[in-house]
Design a protein around this motif. Structure first.
Motif, mmCIF file in Angstrom:
data_model
loop_
_atom_site.group_PDB
_atom_site.id
_atom_site.type_symbol
_atom_site.label_atom_id
_atom_site.label_comp_id
_atom_site.label_asym_id
_atom_site.label_seq_id
_atom_site.Cartn_x
_atom_site.Cartn_y
_atom_site.Cartn_z
ATOM 1 N N LEU A 98 17.888 7.652 -3.480
ATOM 2 C CA LEU A 98 18.587 6.228 -2.782
ATOM 3 C C LEU A 98 16.762 5.737 -2.411
ATOM 4 O O LEU A 98 17.101 4.557 -2.529
ATOM 5 N N GLY A 99 15.684 6.753 -1.744
ATOM 6 C CA GLY A 99 14.412 5.921 -0.712
ATOM 7 C C GLY A 99 13.791 5.519 -2.010
ATOM 8 O O GLY A 99 13.194 4.703 -1.837
ATOM 9 N N GLY A 100 13.945 6.458 -3.322
ATOM 10 C CA GLY A 100 12.571 5.836 -4.160
ATOM 11 C C GLY A 100 13.218 4.951 -5.052
ATOM 12 O O GLY A 100 12.156 4.145 -5.350
ATOM 13 N N SER A 101 15.037 4.712 -5.166
ATOM 14 C CA SER A 101 15.136 4.075 -6.001
ATOM 15 C C SER A 101 14.323 2.345 -4.894
ATOM 16 O O SER A 101 14.632 1.151 -5.597
ATOM 17 N N LEU A 102 15.034 2.273 -3.711
ATOM 18 C CA LEU A 102 14.821 1.118 -3.465
ATOM 19 C C LEU A 102 13.475 0.915 -2.885
ATOM 20 O O LEU A 102 12.758 -0.077 -2.793
ATOM 21 N N TYR A 103 12.447 2.042 -2.886
ATOM 22 C CA TYR A 103 11.211 1.483 -2.655
ATOM 23 C C TYR A 103 10.773 1.270 -3.909
ATOM 24 O O TYR A 103 10.170 -0.335 -3.898
ATOM 25 N N CYS A 104 11.021 1.531 -4.786
ATOM 26 C CA CYS A 104 10.725 1.153 -5.950
ATOM 27 C C CYS A 104 10.950 -0.997 -6.567
ATOM 28 O O CYS A 104 10.725 -2.063 -6.872
ATOM 29 N N LEU A 105 12.220 -1.184 -5.889
ATOM 30 C CA LEU A 105 13.175 -2.396 -5.951
ATOM 31 C C LEU A 105 13.010 -3.424 -5.018
ATOM 32 O O LEU A 105 11.785 -4.642 -5.579
ATOM 33 N N ILE A 106 12.304 -2.795 -3.764
ATOM 34 C CA ILE A 106 11.080 -3.753 -2.700
ATOM 35 C C ILE A 106 9.874 -3.760 -3.564
ATOM 36 O O ILE A 106 9.408 -4.902 -3.654
ATOM 37 N N HIS A 107 9.140 -2.477 -4.069
ATOM 38 C CA HIS A 107 8.174 -2.678 -4.240
ATOM 39 C C HIS A 107 7.707 -4.027 -5.623
ATOM 40 O O HIS A 107 7.121 -4.766 -5.825
ATOM 41 N N ASP A 108 8.859 -3.859 -6.479
ATOM 42 C CA ASP A 108 8.969 -4.751 -7.502
ATOM 43 C C ASP A 108 9.039 -6.479 -7.521
ATOM 44 O O ASP A 108 8.677 -7.322 -7.818
ATOM 45 N N LEU A 109 9.973 -6.631 -6.059
ATOM 46 C CA LEU A 109 10.253 -7.331 -5.523
ATOM 47 C C LEU A 109 8.846 -8.481 -4.586
ATOM 48 O O LEU A 109 7.949 -9.567 -4.413
ATOM 49 N N GLY A 110 8.079 -7.690 -4.118
ATOM 50 C CA GLY A 110 6.692 -7.792 -3.374
ATOM 51 C C GLY A 110 6.593 -8.088 -2.646
ATOM 52 O O GLY A 110 5.547 -7.731 -1.261
ATOM 53 N N ARG A 111 8.098 -8.452 -1.647
ATOM 54 C CA ARG A 111 7.863 -8.213 0.607
ATOM 55 C C ARG A 111 9.029 -7.857 0.475
ATOM 56 O O ARG A 111 10.391 -8.325 -0.253
ATOM 57 N N PRO A 112 8.972 -7.536 1.834
ATOM 58 C CA PRO A 112 10.634 -5.787 2.175
ATOM 59 C C PRO A 112 11.642 -7.898 2.554
ATOM 60 O O PRO A 112 12.730 -7.069 2.458
ATOM 61 N N GLU A 113 11.501 -9.025 2.960
ATOM 62 C CA GLU A 113 12.043 -9.761 3.412
ATOM 63 C C GLU A 113 12.952 -10.163 2.646
ATOM 64 O O GLU A 113 13.969 -11.028 2.593
ATOM 65 N N ARG A 114 12.082 -9.976 0.861
ATOM 66 C CA ARG A 114 13.263 -10.334 -0.075
ATOM 67 C C ARG A 114 14.354 -10.153 -0.163
ATOM 68 O O ARG A 114 15.735 -11.108 -0.609
ATOM 69 N N PHE A 115 14.596 -8.841 -0.136
ATOM 70 C CA PHE A 115 15.831 -7.826 -0.387
ATOM 71 C C PHE A 115 16.519 -8.516 0.473
ATOM 72 O O PHE A 115 17.631 -8.120 0.746
ATOM 73 N N LEU A 116 16.333 -8.442 2.023
ATOM 74 C CA LEU A 116 16.779 -8.688 3.451
ATOM 75 C C LEU A 116 17.626 -10.081 3.145
ATOM 76 O O LEU A 116 18.471 -10.346 3.802
ATOM 77 N N ASN A 117 16.844 -11.145 3.037
ATOM 78 C CA ASN A 117 16.939 -12.397 2.447
ATOM 79 C C ASN A 117 18.374 -12.466 1.605
ATOM 80 O O ASN A 117 19.178 -13.499 1.711
ATOM 81 N N MET A 118 18.489 -11.415 0.162
ATOM 82 C CA MET A 118 19.537 -11.588 -0.405
ATOM 83 C C MET A 118 20.877 -11.087 0.750
ATOM 84 O O MET A 118 22.370 -11.015 -0.218
#
Length: 220
Positions: A98-118
């Motif tokens: 799960l940690g690796g998956s979230l890292y890959c997702l946030i890294h692809d989004l470019g900025r961590p706050e984009r995940f929180l904005n969803m």
């Protein structure tokens, strides 16, 4: 039915969509009167836009997310059937994946706050929005299950978190199938009925392989 016109010199001409001319070996070969169609888009632009994501990030996000969800389901089944070593290894594997998956997702989004904005809205018609909320409900339970499984503290809370993560695990492993199918790529979009089964089978195989490697042979 084609008709022919006889010229003054005795040669025949085929009337219709094609014109026949005598070949070098006495055979007649047909010459198209209309040029072959050239399939191209307007102004030379591609029919489909290239994906904006990075292949390693999304591949890691899909694989590790499926591994995490299926491992939690395997951990819950092992917990309820008296396989403590398999349950512990599956819990730890789920948290790590799960940690690796979230890292890959946030890294692809470019900025961590984009995940929180969803998390600001919940849109049923958006697989990404639904998946974000699924991950938000799954991650704390998976973390609690792994922590209590390793430390041995609060066994009642750990069992409840294990069962909760196990029930949420299938959704974590398969919501990405809906995410992939909700695109304009024909090969992905047309397989929306079969894709969840493919993702579920792949995740289950990965979790089973991890369990066989980490748990004793008597429990695997």
């Amino acid at each position: 039915m084609s008709q022919t016109d006889v010229r003054l010199d005795g040669s025949a001409e085929l009337r219709g969509e094609r014109e026949a001319t005598p070949g070098s070996a006495g055979r007649r070969r047909e010459r198209l009167m209309v040029p072959k169609a050239d399939f191209d888009s307007y102004y030379g632009r591609p029919v489909l836009n290239e994906p904006t994501w990075q292949a390693p990030d999304i591949a890691g996000y899909l694989f590790l997310g499926g591994l995490a969800g299926a491992s939690s389901t395997l951990a819950a089944a092992a917990e309820l059937t008296g396989r403590p070593h398999l349950a512990r290894s599956a819990k730890v594997g789920a948290l790590g994946a799960l940690g690796g998956s979230l890292y890959c997702l946030i890294h692809d989004l470019g900025r961590p706050e984009r995940f929180l904005n969803m998390l600001r809205v919940f849109k049923v018609t958006s697989p990404m929005s639904v998946g974000t909320w699924i991950l938000s409900g799954y991650a704390p339970q998976a973390a609690c299950a792994a922590a209590t499984g390793v430390t041995g503290l609060f066994p009642g809370l750990g069992r409840a978190a294990t069962v909760g993560a196990g029930l949420t695990g299938p959704a974590v492993a398969t919501y990405t199938a809906a995410l992939i199918c909700d695109t304009a790529v024909p090969a992905w979009h047309e397989g929306f009925r079969e894709m969840p089964f493919l993702f579920a089978g792949s995740a289950a195989a990965a979790a089973g392989g991890l369990g066989m490697l980490a748990a004793p042979l008597s429990e695997s």
